[in-house]
Design an enzyme around this catalytic site. Sequence first.
Site: not given
Length: 541
Positions: A353, A447, A239
Amino acid sequence: MIPHNPASPCYRVSREIYSMRSRLLALCIAVLFCFLLGFSTIASADPLTVKTAQGKARGKTLNDGKVRAFLGLPYAAPPVGDLRWKAPQPLAEWKGERDGTTYAPHCMQGRVFDDMIFQDAAGDKEDCLYLNIYVPATADKNSKLPVMYWIHGGGYSGGSGDEPRHNGDFLPLKGVVLVTINYRLGVFGFLATADLAKEANGTAGNYGLMDMVAGLAWVHDNIKKFGGDPANVTIFGESAGSFAVSTLMAAPSAQGLFAKAIGESGGALGSRSESLLSGDEVREQKWADAQAPSLAALRALPAQTILESAQKRGGPRFGVVVDGKFLTEPVADTYAAGHQAHVPTLGGWNHDEMSYLANGMTVEKWKAFATTTYGPHADEFLAVYPGATDEEAQRSAIDYGSDSFIAYSTWQWIEAQVKTGDAPVFRYRFDLAATPSKFHEGTFAFHSDDIEYVFGTLDTRPGFQVSPDDRKLSDEVMDYWTNFAKTGDPNGGSLPAWPRYDKTGKIIFLDKDITSGTPTTTARYQFMTNVKPVARGGFGD
């Protein structure tokens, strides 16, 4: 006493006895000396004590003695007082032996994500520039193991190197040295104002990124003492950590401090990089002016006061800026010119995600969203994100949300590296759907889902029922990642073959059964490149 008559038999016997006593005494002295010397050597080679450039540190063992851990080691001076909002400064030497058995405080932050759990003790959260080192117990200073330098995620506003999912109990057993770091976040890591620029000869902001480089420099100077190879460092992150990896590849000050790069869900090429003192930075100056009449007064405010004010609704975003020094141009321009680090790169993202976007989506809502968002290009949008049934609309909602959020920017980074990086590129998609856990509903590859698989820390996820398939994939992913750190190629042993993306256009799908093939999503990213939304909005209720 020895008789004085040499002719006397007693004299000869006495001399022999005396000689034997002398030799015995000499032998005892020699044995004692060797013992003391050996004890001294053993003591000085204590594997839990390492002498860094700043002083000695003592660590502890983990995983039944299989891993040595050195926790909470500083890599730069505390960024407090006059050093708040300044580039990281050199670290002073310390006296005695530093305790490296507990985590140092994580950096100042509010509550960002519920699944971020910290293990550090209470302390000054602004004094947070520390790192953690995990080493196989069998390593010594001559081992020259590859080093994996982890940069945590959290939107540049949350997270820490001491989260349980980043623990180093297992990854070092694959033959690497693992380093996890803290770096300044939010307003403390990215405030950029005209006053700060004036103070620093025209540059401001990006302090959190500078921290990452300072940590890399510390690793370069010290990691050999822990058994690592300073010439074989892989930067990797998820991320915001992946955004950082792609940014460090373009940052002049980071060049030469790493040899390979891994990015998990994130790329900086598609993000907005403001020029210094434009856009958000003007709002940051207004925010700063509202807090205190001068920089000195602003630095004198308590850190908690600064944090609470910065987090109020409608405040600045505190992001990365093109400051003219750390970043001399937008990251995308650096890649386009081929001036980024030409190192082997491995990158990809997760299948779902933005998994929560499937909730309540219908055919009607999806068509309405397409018309509102893309106007005359709605039909083109629906061709790549179809919604003929509610189920198909739900799947497209996840895909479009995931692409817009992070997959598209990661694709842009990987494609740019293929074009100008002049080094091997490997691409993946993480597909194994996780069962529901405390912080994540539904069965998706959501995610951040990949993190515990990379570190072998599946058991740290609250409420997660770990299956044999999870264990198997985690072991395979750890092998792929550490193989890449060792050689720049994830392949090895009995692992399913992972083709080079830059040579074949094929990627690997990390699932219960690992496969590879040509991705079917390219048309979506080409659409996003060529067609921009005419309006921004949610998917409706």
